[in-house]
Design a protein around this motif. Structure first.
Motif, PDB file in Angstrom:
ATOM      1  N   LYS A  75       0.826  -1.214   0.000  1.00 19.24           N
ATOM      2  CA  LYS A  75       0.000   0.000   0.000  1.00 19.24           C
ATOM      3  C   LYS A  75       0.858   1.262   0.000  1.00 19.24           C
ATOM      4  N   VAL A  76       1.992   1.194   0.682  1.00 25.84           N
ATOM      5  CA  VAL A  76       2.875   2.367   0.774  1.00 25.84           C
ATOM      6  C   VAL A  76       3.861   2.417  -0.392  1.00 25.84           C
ATOM      7  N   ALA A  77       4.515   1.291  -0.671  1.00 22.20           N
ATOM      8  CA  ALA A  77       5.634   1.289  -1.622  1.00 22.20           C
ATOM      9  C   ALA A  77       5.211   1.289  -3.080  1.00 22.20           C
ATOM     10  N   PHE A  78       4.019   0.771  -3.391  1.00 21.56           N
ATOM     11  CA  PHE A  78       3.614   0.625  -4.788  1.00 21.56           C
ATOM     12  C   PHE A  78       2.833   1.826  -5.318  1.00 21.56           C
ATOM     13  N   CYS A  79       2.793   2.919  -4.569  1.00 21.35           N
ATOM     14  CA  CYS A  79       2.082   4.120  -5.030  1.00 21.35           C
ATOM     15  C   CYS A  79       2.700   4.616  -6.346  1.00 21.35           C
ATOM     16  N   GLY A  80       1.849   4.902  -7.307  1.00 23.93           N
ATOM     17  CA  GLY A  80       2.321   5.434  -8.585  1.00 23.93           C
ATOM     18  C   GLY A  80       2.811   4.388  -9.559  1.00 23.93           C
ATOM     19  N   ALA A  81       2.834   3.125  -9.165  1.00 23.28           N
ATOM     20  CA  ALA A  81       3.307   2.070 -10.073  1.00 23.28           C
ATOM     21  C   ALA A  81       2.400   1.986 -11.302  1.00 23.28           C
ATOM     22  N   LYS A  82       3.005   1.719 -12.452  1.00 20.81           N
ATOM     23  CA  LYS A  82       2.231   1.625 -13.686  1.00 20.81           C
ATOM     24  C   LYS A  82       1.983   0.179 -14.096  1.00 20.81           C
ATOM     25  N   TRP A  83       2.936  -0.702 -13.799  1.00 24.82           N
ATOM     26  CA  TRP A  83       2.797  -2.125 -14.154  1.00 24.82           C
ATOM     27  C   TRP A  83       3.063  -2.981 -12.926  1.00 24.82           C
ATOM     28  N   ILE A  84       2.310  -4.063 -12.802  1.00 26.47           N
ATOM     29  CA  ILE A  84       2.468  -4.992 -11.689  1.00 26.47           C
ATOM     30  C   ILE A  84       2.775  -6.378 -12.244  1.00 26.47           C
ATOM     31  N   ILE A  85       3.830  -6.990 -11.736  1.00 22.42           N
ATOM     32  CA  ILE A  85       4.140  -8.384 -12.073  1.00 22.42           C
ATOM     33  C   ILE A  85       3.654  -9.257 -10.930  1.00 22.42           C
ATOM     34  N   GLU A  86       2.739 -10.181 -11.237  1.00 25.86           N
ATOM     35  CA  GLU A  86       2.259 -11.156 -10.251  1.00 25.86           C
ATOM     36  C   GLU A  86       3.123 -12.404 -10.382  1.00 25.86           C
ATOM     37  N   GLY A  87       3.967 -12.651  -9.418  1.00 22.86           N
ATOM     38  CA  GLY A  87       4.911 -13.760  -9.501  1.00 22.86           C
ATOM     39  C   GLY A  87       4.386 -15.035  -8.876  1.00 22.86           C
ATOM     40  N   ASP A  88       4.610 -16.137  -9.546  1.00 23.00           N
ATOM     41  CA  ASP A  88       4.223 -17.447  -9.014  1.00 23.00           C
ATOM     42  C   ASP A  88       5.280 -18.476  -9.408  1.00 23.00           C
ATOM     43  N   THR A 146      -5.310  -2.303  -6.499  1.00 22.07           N
ATOM     44  CA  THR A 146      -5.135  -1.535  -7.724  1.00 22.07           C
ATOM     45  C   THR A 146      -4.524  -0.196  -7.374  1.00 22.07           C
ATOM     46  N   VAL A 147      -3.887   0.427  -8.355  1.00 18.39           N
ATOM     47  CA  VAL A 147      -3.376   1.790  -8.171  1.00 18.39           C
ATOM     48  C   VAL A 147      -4.434   2.739  -8.706  1.00 18.39           C
ATOM     49  N   SER A 148      -4.972   3.559  -7.837  1.00 16.49           N
ATOM     50  CA  SER A 148      -6.141   4.373  -8.142  1.00 16.49           C
ATOM     51  C   SER A 148      -5.856   5.421  -9.234  1.00 16.49           C
ATOM     52  N   ARG A 149      -6.851   5.596 -10.100  1.00 18.95           N
ATOM     53  CA  ARG A 149      -6.844   6.695 -11.086  1.00 18.95           C
ATOM     54  C   ARG A 149      -7.967   7.679 -10.772  1.00 18.95           C
ATOM     55  N   SER A 150      -8.374   7.716  -9.528  1.00 19.79           N
ATOM     56  CA  SER A 150      -9.495   8.562  -9.115  1.00 19.79           C
ATOM     57  C   SER A 150      -9.183  10.044  -9.339  1.00 19.79           C
ATOM     58  N   LYS A 182      -3.605  25.207   1.348  1.00 20.04           N
ATOM     59  CA  LYS A 182      -3.632  26.506   0.665  1.00 20.04           C
ATOM     60  C   LYS A 182      -4.990  26.816   0.060  1.00 20.04           C
ATOM     61  N   GLY A 183      -5.920  25.893   0.203  1.00 18.13           N
ATOM     62  CA  GLY A 183      -7.262  26.098  -0.349  1.00 18.13           C
ATOM     63  C   GLY A 183      -7.389  25.707  -1.797  1.00 18.13           C
ATOM     64  N   ASP A 184      -6.322  25.085  -2.356  1.00 26.29           N
ATOM     65  CA  ASP A 184      -6.342  24.672  -3.762  1.00 26.29           C
ATOM     66  C   ASP A 184      -6.825  23.229  -3.869  1.00 26.29           C
ATOM     67  N   LEU A 185      -7.573  22.924  -4.926  1.00 23.23           N
ATOM     68  CA  LEU A 185      -8.048  21.556  -5.137  1.00 23.23           C
ATOM     69  C   LEU A 185      -6.885  20.649  -5.513  1.00 23.23           C
ATOM     70  N   GLN A 186      -6.864  19.466  -4.921  1.00 19.64           N
ATOM     71  CA  GLN A 186      -5.764  18.532  -5.148  1.00 19.64           C
ATOM     72  C   GLN A 186      -6.301  17.107  -5.209  1.00 19.64           C
ATOM     73  N   ARG A 187      -5.807  16.324  -6.184  1.00 20.52           N
ATOM     74  CA  ARG A 187      -6.192  14.913  -6.279  1.00 20.52           C
ATOM     75  C   ARG A 187      -5.422  14.126  -5.215  1.00 20.52           C
ATOM     76  N   CYS A 188      -6.134  13.738  -4.187  1.00 23.18           N
ATOM     77  CA  CYS A 188      -5.466  13.108  -3.047  1.00 23.18           C
ATOM     78  C   CYS A 188      -5.401  11.590  -3.144  1.00 23.18           C
ATOM     79  N   TRP A 189      -6.180  10.999  -4.047  1.00 21.79           N
ATOM     80  CA  TRP A 189      -6.219   9.541  -4.134  1.00 21.79           C
ATOM     81  C   TRP A 189      -5.579   9.000  -5.416  1.00 21.79           C
ATOM     82  N   TYR A 190      -5.301   9.880  -6.365  1.00 26.52           N
ATOM     83  CA  TYR A 190      -4.706   9.447  -7.632  1.00 26.52           C
ATOM     84  C   TYR A 190      -3.318   8.864  -7.365  1.00 26.52           C
TER      85      TYR A 190
END
Length: 610
Positions: free
Chosen positions: A146-159, A370-374, A382-390
């Motif tokens: 949850k912490v380290a994979f923020c912003g990742a574009k591709w995920i390899i599921e290893g088995d 999943t890595v959110s695209r919200s 500062k009162g500015d709108l910011q995407r906090c979950w993307y």
């Protein structure tokens, strides 16, 4: 004789020295205190009274038995018994998993070996490894993702294909020899690996893999797969690219952001000097550019000057997050495949090892993430709108997990109405009808808390309210079937303040045992006492009651003093009927063991077989 905590703490301190090699390790196996500690741990496990191929169990444990084991190790005549092979069903599959059941004496030695190896290797294991380790679990692995994979574009599921069954013995021994110079200890490891197994009373050799069911198997698996962790650490240092600079926003984002800020600053400075009509135009343009900016990724999708890789492993399952191109992800997969094949003699499963775009759901340790695209935003300081979950990693509870549990428990009935629409309702569970009222509620609470405790990190954990609704209906109908009554009558009889419960008497008065009603709140992190851990050696000496009773030399039935105390064990307290004085004493003490003199032990053993 040195205490277990002193021995293991000393090994751990030496293990922290990178170049240190252990050359007198085998002599620790002569310490009876280590076997008493191993005995304490084994006695608490569910399989402690399961017999191996020698038909012996934990019953009749004594210092003489421990001394016989040590004597065999001293003269090197010890030879492990082949494990008894059984097959257990896999969940959601027709296949069965092989399980080896070692003899009790072998369990003691394996547990001592496990403690020694854990003290040596645990300080050197990677922080990215979470399986079979103290104070680590599936939850710690998921929290790291949850912490380290923020912003990742591709995920390899290893088995890794049939991982634990394919560990190469020569590779494993070579890995152990990097830190252990004692050939007597290495020889013992060879014996354990080559012990074989018995199936349908036919002996089979073991040519690869770690012994399934062995107490030392988890630590040996981590020692083996730690080589993959090391490889990934080196791979990351070569893969990561940032040119020593902070990652810069994309040119497109900067262009639109400049237009937005230009109008926002001008509106603020000329707030009272600008005509209303002109100001409305500026505000309208400012909102337009802000809306466009919110749709543009902050960082460029492909940046040759910035590339990152993150790795996380739990046992033989691993995931890799990549900030880079799909070609980068494919190369990482190919390189890992080659390393596993050439160095560890393992095979990466082509069918199950996938490269997935991070916007899709990835299954890992029973969760979907999943890595959110919200595009949802909120105002910052500062009162500015910011995407906090993307770009944030979101963990989800898969529908089939809680639905499958309802089917597994037999608590769900699915019917269809006249329009063909499914109707779900709880149904009574016949296997629980004959149990005590409190036992029935306790079983339901155990099942509800079990799934909630595991999925409490999920964003959508509140869907367990649907699971709860069906389980609650099933509970009411189980009580109704038990008393040949109706749902509404059970509700009227047992509900109090809308909570189902049962009254019972204690010495301090009447009490009430209630059905679970604490809700399903998402938790940001798991408390340490909620983490499933392997037993860890105690850094401070705590009284070992089993060892104390064994060495006290006092029979707990007749009171006779004797150096030959035998420990009498039973599998389950609930199986005791109180048919003799030994069972009555166990029931009164609420213990599954008694320390007995030789005469009382023989009497207790003979009476238990009648």
């Amino acid at each position: 004789m040195r205490t277990p905590s002193h021995v293991l703490k000393n090994l751990e301190e030496q293990a922290c020295k990178q170049d240190y090699k252990f050359d007198r390790l085998y002599r620790n196996l002569y310490n009876p205190e280590l076997y008493l500690e191993a005995y304490r741990r084994i006695a608490t496990s569910q399989g402690s009274m399961t017999a191996g191929t020698d038909r012996m169990t934990l019953d009749d444990m004594s210092m003489a038995r421990i001394n016989r084991i040590i004597a065999k190790l001293k003269d090197h005549s010890y030879q492990p018994n082949p494990a008894r092979r059984e097959y257990i069903a896999k969940k959601n599959s027709d296949k069965k998993r092989p399980l080896g059941i070692p003899s009790t004496d072998d369990k003691l030695i394996q547990e001592v070996v496990r403690m020694i190896l854990e003290a040596i290797y645990e300080p050197t294991f990677s922080n990215n490894s979470h399986g079979f380790r103290p104070k680590r679990s599936c939850h710690t692995a998921l929290q790291e993702v949850k912490v380290a994979f923020c912003g990742a574009k591709w995920i390899i599921e290893g088995d890794i294909k049939a991982c634990f069954d394919r560990f190469d013995h020569h590779v494993l021994i070579d890995i152990l020899r990097k830190r252990i110079k004692d050939e007597h200890f290495i020889g013992l490891m060879w014996k354990m690996l080559k012990a074989g197994y018995m199936e349908q009373w036919e002996y089979h050799n073991t040519f690869s893999g770690t012994p399934q069911g062995s107490g030392a198997s988890p630590i040996l698996a981590n020692v083996y797969l730690n080589e993959l962790d090391r490889y990934m650490k080196e791979y990351k240092s070569a893969f990561d690219v940032d040119n020593g600079k902070t990652r810069l926003p994309s040119k497109e984002y900067n262009r639109v952001h400049y237009q937005y800020r230009k109008r926002a600053v001008k509106c603020k400075k000329l707030k009272f000097k600008m005509p209303n009509e002109e100001r409305k135009i500026f505000v309208s343009e400012m909102k337009y550019f802000r809306k466009i900016r919110m749709k543009i990724p902050y960082y460029p999708p492909i940046d040759p000057n910035y590339r990152r890789i993150q790795y996380n492993r739990y046992a033989d399952d691993f995931v890799i997050g990549i900030i880079g191109s799909k070609a980068d992800a494919q190369k990482v997969k190919d390189d890992i495949k080659e390393f596993l094949k050439e160095t560890l003699k393992l095979e990466l499963s082509e069918e199950k090892t996938k490269i997935t775009h991070s916007s899709d759901l990835v299954r890992y340790l029973g969760y979907d993430f999943t890595v959110s695209r919200s595009q949802d935003a909120k105002r910052n300081e500062k009162g500015d709108l910011q995407r906090c979950w993307y770009g944030n990693v979101m963990l989800y509870l898969p529908h089939e997990k809680w639905f499958g549990k309802l089917l597994e428990y037999g608590a769900l009935k699915i019917s269809k109405d006249t329009f063909g629409k499914e109707r779900w309702s709880g149904v009574h569970r016949g296997k629980l009808m004959n149990k005590d009222e409190i036992e029935i509620i306790k079983r339901y609470n155990y099942e509800i808390r079990g799934i909630y405790n595991y999925y409490q990190l999920a964003e959508n954990v509140s869907v367990l309210n649907d699971f709860y609704f069906i389980m609650k209906g099933s509970l009411y109908r189980t009580f109704a079937a038990k008393y040949k009554s109706t749902f509404n009558k059970m509700k009227a009889k047992y509900e109090k303040d809308e909570v189902f419960g049962v009254e019972y008497s204690t010495k301090s008065g009447q009490k009430r045992y209630e059905f679970y009603h604490d809700g399903f709140e998402k938790k940001a992190e798991v408390l340490l006492n909620d983490i499933d851990t392997l037993p860890q050696y105690r850094k401070y000496d705590v009284p070992n009651s089993l060892a104390k009773r064994l060495k006290a030399g006092i029979c707990e039935v007749c009171g006779a003093r004797t150096p030959e105390i035998h420990m009498h064990h039973v599998k389950r307290l609930k199986d005791l009927t109180g048919r003799n004085e030994y069972e009555l004493l166990m029931i009164s003490k609420h213990r599954k063991s008694l320390a007995l003199c030789p005469d009382c032990y023989e009497k207790a053993r003979n009476k238990s077989f009648k």
